[in-house]
Motif scaffolding. Structure first.
Motif, PDB file in Angstrom:
ATOM      1  N   ASP A 177       0.821  -1.216   0.000  1.00  0.00           N
ATOM      2  CA  ASP A 177       0.000   0.000   0.000  1.00  0.00           C
ATOM      3  C   ASP A 177       0.852   1.262   0.000  1.00  0.00           C
ATOM      4  N   GLU A 178       1.936   1.231   0.740  1.00  0.00           N
ATOM      5  CA  GLU A 178       2.837   2.380   0.737  1.00  0.00           C
ATOM      6  C   GLU A 178       3.519   2.535  -0.625  1.00  0.00           C
ATOM      7  N   ALA A 179       3.899   1.425  -1.228  1.00  0.00           N
ATOM      8  CA  ALA A 179       4.634   1.467  -2.491  1.00  0.00           C
ATOM      9  C   ALA A 179       3.777   1.982  -3.642  1.00  0.00           C
ATOM     10  N   ARG A 180       2.492   1.662  -3.643  1.00  0.00           N
ATOM     11  CA  ARG A 180       1.638   2.038  -4.767  1.00  0.00           C
ATOM     12  C   ARG A 180       1.130   3.477  -4.656  1.00  0.00           C
ATOM     13  N   MET A 181       1.426   4.159  -3.558  1.00  0.00           N
ATOM     14  CA  MET A 181       0.863   5.475  -3.298  1.00  0.00           C
ATOM     15  C   MET A 181       1.519   6.536  -4.185  1.00  0.00           C
ATOM     16  N   PRO A 182       0.751   7.249  -5.015  1.00  0.00           N
ATOM     17  CA  PRO A 182       1.321   8.334  -5.814  1.00  0.00           C
ATOM     18  C   PRO A 182       1.366   9.623  -5.020  1.00  0.00           C
ATOM     19  N   TRP A 183       1.946  10.685  -5.616  1.00  0.00           N
ATOM     20  CA  TRP A 183       1.919  11.985  -4.940  1.00  0.00           C
ATOM     21  C   TRP A 183       0.478  12.458  -4.791  1.00  0.00           C
ATOM     22  N   ASN A 184      -0.324  12.295  -5.836  1.00  0.00           N
ATOM     23  CA  ASN A 184      -1.724  12.718  -5.760  1.00  0.00           C
ATOM     24  C   ASN A 184      -2.525  11.614  -5.085  1.00  0.00           C
ATOM     25  N   LEU A 185      -2.856  11.828  -3.818  1.00  0.00           N
ATOM     26  CA  LEU A 185      -3.487  10.789  -3.012  1.00  0.00           C
ATOM     27  C   LEU A 185      -4.950  10.563  -3.370  1.00  0.00           C
ATOM     28  N   GLN A 186      -5.481  11.346  -4.275  1.00  0.00           N
ATOM     29  CA  GLN A 186      -6.841  11.094  -4.730  1.00  0.00           C
ATOM     30  C   GLN A 186      -6.921   9.776  -5.508  1.00  0.00           C
ATOM     31  N   VAL A 187      -5.802   9.376  -6.100  1.00  0.00           N
ATOM     32  CA  VAL A 187      -5.763   8.175  -6.937  1.00  0.00           C
ATOM     33  C   VAL A 187      -5.498   6.958  -6.055  1.00  0.00           C
ATOM     34  N   ASP A 188      -6.422   6.007  -6.078  1.00  0.00           N
ATOM     35  CA  ASP A 188      -6.302   4.786  -5.277  1.00  0.00           C
ATOM     36  C   ASP A 188      -6.186   3.607  -6.234  1.00  0.00           C
ATOM     37  N   GLU A 189      -4.980   3.399  -6.743  1.00  0.00           N
ATOM     38  CA  GLU A 189      -4.748   2.393  -7.766  1.00  0.00           C
ATOM     39  C   GLU A 189      -4.198   1.113  -7.152  1.00  0.00           C
ATOM     40  N   HIS A 190      -4.542  -0.027  -7.769  1.00  0.00           N
ATOM     41  CA  HIS A 190      -4.113  -1.335  -7.262  1.00  0.00           C
ATOM     42  C   HIS A 190      -3.454  -2.118  -8.395  1.00  0.00           C
ATOM     43  N   PRO A 191      -2.191  -1.814  -8.693  1.00  0.00           N
ATOM     44  CA  PRO A 191      -1.501  -2.521  -9.771  1.00  0.00           C
ATOM     45  C   PRO A 191      -1.192  -3.963  -9.400  1.00  0.00           C
ATOM     46  N   ALA A 192      -0.849  -4.744 -10.412  1.00  0.00           N
ATOM     47  CA  ALA A 192      -0.495  -6.146 -10.176  1.00  0.00           C
ATOM     48  C   ALA A 192       0.770  -6.266  -9.346  1.00  0.00           C
ATOM     49  N   ALA A 193       1.655  -5.286  -9.458  1.00  0.00           N
ATOM     50  CA  ALA A 193       2.894  -5.251  -8.674  1.00  0.00           C
ATOM     51  C   ALA A 193       3.440  -3.837  -8.744  1.00  0.00           C
ATOM     52  N   VAL A 194       4.281  -3.510  -7.766  1.00  0.00           N
ATOM     53  CA  VAL A 194       5.003  -2.241  -7.767  1.00  0.00           C
ATOM     54  C   VAL A 194       6.482  -2.572  -7.668  1.00  0.00           C
ATOM     55  N   ALA A 195       7.272  -2.050  -8.603  1.00  0.00           N
ATOM     56  CA  ALA A 195       8.705  -2.345  -8.627  1.00  0.00           C
ATOM     57  C   ALA A 195       9.503  -1.064  -8.551  1.00  0.00           C
ATOM     58  N   TYR A 196      10.595  -1.107  -7.807  1.00  0.00           N
ATOM     59  CA  TYR A 196      11.499   0.031  -7.633  1.00  0.00           C
ATOM     60  C   TYR A 196      12.890  -0.327  -8.175  1.00  0.00           C
ATOM     61  N   PRO A 197      13.097  -0.262  -9.473  1.00  0.00           N
ATOM     62  CA  PRO A 197      14.419  -0.583 -10.016  1.00  0.00           C
ATOM     63  C   PRO A 197      15.446   0.472  -9.631  1.00  0.00           C
ATOM     64  N   ALA A 198      16.697   0.040  -9.508  1.00  0.00           N
ATOM     65  CA  ALA A 198      17.773   0.952  -9.122  1.00  0.00           C
ATOM     66  C   ALA A 198      18.552   1.481 -10.310  1.00  0.00           C
ATOM     67  N   ASP A 199      18.438   0.823 -11.476  1.00  0.00           N
ATOM     68  CA  ASP A 199      19.224   1.236 -12.636  1.00  0.00           C
ATOM     69  C   ASP A 199      18.566   0.690 -13.896  1.00  0.00           C
ATOM     70  N   PRO A 200      19.058   1.096 -15.080  1.00  0.00           N
ATOM     71  CA  PRO A 200      18.450   0.622 -16.329  1.00  0.00           C
ATOM     72  C   PRO A 200      18.477  -0.887 -16.513  1.00  0.00           C
ATOM     73  N   HIS A 201      19.495  -1.556 -15.956  1.00  0.00           N
ATOM     74  CA  HIS A 201      19.555  -3.014 -16.086  1.00  0.00           C
ATOM     75  C   HIS A 201      18.375  -3.666 -15.377  1.00  0.00           C
ATOM     76  N   GLU A 202      18.053  -3.183 -14.193  1.00  0.00           N
ATOM     77  CA  GLU A 202      16.894  -3.718 -13.478  1.00  0.00           C
ATOM     78  C   GLU A 202      15.601  -3.356 -14.196  1.00  0.00           C
ATOM     79  N   VAL A 203      15.539  -2.153 -14.755  1.00  0.00           N
ATOM     80  CA  VAL A 203      14.364  -1.773 -15.544  1.00  0.00           C
ATOM     81  C   VAL A 203      14.154  -2.774 -16.671  1.00  0.00           C
ATOM     82  N   ALA A 204      15.222  -3.085 -17.401  1.00  0.00           N
ATOM     83  CA  ALA A 204      15.113  -3.999 -18.539  1.00  0.00           C
ATOM     84  C   ALA A 204      14.642  -5.378 -18.100  1.00  0.00           C
ATOM     85  N   ARG A 205      15.184  -5.874 -16.982  1.00  0.00           N
ATOM     86  CA  ARG A 205      14.773  -7.198 -16.507  1.00  0.00           C
ATOM     87  C   ARG A 205      13.291  -7.212 -16.146  1.00  0.00           C
TER      88      ARG A 205
END
Length: 463
Positions: A35-63
């Motif tokens: 719940d903390e990870a999916r929270m956007p700056w605009n708290l009006q939006v209550d979205e429930h994605p399949a997953a939330v990922a925090y990549p550290a670099d482009p290699h992780e983004v690509a994976r």
């Protein structure tokens, strides 16, 4: 057909394979930090994605992109979450890829350029650039992300002289739908650079931008304020002044129902005001002459002074912390007496409006001229942008939206057919671009993402 709960179970199973791909920073529904990870700056939006990922670099983004596509999931890149509302309701089968951990920033003082990774905020850029006498074309809040705002266009305090921030982009680094990494410039993959200049995204995960900085060390800037009972007189005077204002000056007029919040200036807290903020490039004497007609309107508060470029990023008193807001805007082609009357009736002292503020941003100048660099969005074909912003103060979001739409509807006789999508949550994607630019943007997205791995910025485009 799968029921909602069954669909959620399926998407969680699809997303399980993402867990080892970003150093453990992948959160699925049911996880303690989801719940903390999916929270956007605009708290009006209550979205429930399949997953939330925090990549550290482009290699992780690509994976993550490759694994999501293989699992039948889509990908939605997001930095700060200021622009989350247009994505609302469309992330149930998507990985929300949060780029906030990618914070590398380099400023080249000699070349007057910056390279900002996808998690860098404008406050970081203005602080770093300010140390060497330079400035970025930052947004009104230092907490806005560089990449997201630049991809959407970017109207800054320097735009009337220097154009949109997206026109300052010289290179874009991104991960495409097949996981390949690309650095696009005018000489290599120029279509992707063209799309990055105001195209709003949806063609890859932008991991970094390079862009020009401005030789601005200080400017003459500040705020003039009156009780909102003077809104008619002040907005009339401001509208007349804008007709001949030099391009070196960019201003914003607001009807502001100021909340009683501790971090706001004491002379404003809890009051209802009409305000004019402005930044004048050049020496203070020239700046003072430029705003003299506004001072002649006898403001109650006058804070104009020579101001450092980093301090200008805080001029507009925007909230820094995540906040639940509704916002919508319209581009208008003029602000004559009839438009002033309509706006004051819809948002002024007798209106009953509960909006936090109604803002009129002065456009024109370089903003009105197509950038020689080109781009999906290379200018704004209007004289003003009018923005209505509201908080839910107990009336409910439907009432907030109704107050904002009343503002926009009141200005319909002067409205442009175009929209500035970064500040128009409900506008169709086509309205943000010239017809030929929109068609080219769609072709580029289809060519680099034929399977629609990426969630489009707007539901009406490639989604």
């Amino acid at each position: 057909m799968l029921k909602r709960r069954d669909r959620e179970v399926v998407t969680v199973q699809q997303a399980e394979g993402l867990r080892p791909l970003a150093g453990g920073a992948v959160h699925l529904p049911g996880d303690p930090l989801y719940d903390e990870a999916r929270m956007p700056w605009n708290l009006q939006v209550d979205e429930h994605p399949a997953a939330v990922a925090y990549p550290a670099d482009p290699h992780e983004v690509a994976r993550i992109v490759r694994a999501a596509a293989a699992a039948g999931l889509r990908v939605a890149p997001q930095g700060t979450g200021h622009g989350a509302p247009p994505l609302a309701g469309r992330l149930g089968d998507a990985v929300l890829l949060r780029t906030s951990a990618m914070t590398g920033l380099r400023v080249d003082a000699a070349g007057r350029t910056a390279r900002a990774e996808a998690g860098v905020l404008w406050g970081d850029v203005v602080a770093r650039a300010g140390r060497v006498g330079l400035a970025g074309q930052h947004m009104s809040s230092p907490g806005v992300g560089v990449v997201g705002s630049s991809l959407g266009g970017g109207v800054s305090w320097y735009s009337r002289q220097h154009g949109l921030q997206c026109s300052a982009i010289t290179a874009v680094e991104l991960v495409l739908a097949d996981g390949t990494f690309v650095r696009a410039t005018d000489d290599q993959d120029p279509d992707l650079l063209w799309a990055a200049r105001g195209g709003s995204g949806g063609f890859g995960v932008v991991t970094a931008l390079e862009f020009d900085l401005l030789p601005v060390r200080t400017a003459y800037a500040g705020m003039l304020a009156w009780d909102w009972r003077h809104a008619q007189r002040v907005l009339t005077g401001w509208g007349e002044w804008t007709a001949d204002a030099p391009e070196s000056v960019t201003s914003v007029a607001r009807i502001f129902q100021v909340p009683d919040i501790e971090w706001l200036p004491d002379q404003l807290r809890g009051r209802k005001m009409v305000m004019i903020d402005a930044v004048a490039l050049g020496d203070p004497e020239t700046g003072a002459r430029s705003i003299a007609p506004l001072r002649a309107l006898k403001p109650e508060i006058d804070t104009f002074a020579e101001m450092s470029a980093p301090d200008i990023a805080h001029l507009q008193l925007d909230p820094q912390e995540p906040t639940a807001v509704y916002a919508n805007s319209v581009l208008v082609e003029g602000f004559p007496a009839g438009a002033v009357d309509a706006l004051v009736e819809a948002a002024g002292p007798e209106s009953g409006s509960n909006l936090l503020f109604v803002e009129l941003r002065q456009l024109g100048g370089a903003l009105a001229r197509p950038s020689p660099r080109g781009g999906a969005l290379d200018h704004l074909p209007a004289a003003f942008l009018v923005l209505g912003v509201g908080l839910d103060v107990g009336t409910g979001w439907d009432a907030v939206r109704a107050d904002a739409m009343r503002i926009l509807d009141s200005l319909a006789p002067w409205s442009s057919r175009a929209s500035y999508l970064s500040m128009a949550y409900e506008a169709a994607a086509r309205r943000g671009f010239a017809p030929e630019a929109y068609e080219r943007l769609v072709r580029i997205r289809e060519s680099v993402d034929p399977n629609r791995v990426f969630v489009a910025p707007r539901a009406s485009s490639n989604d």
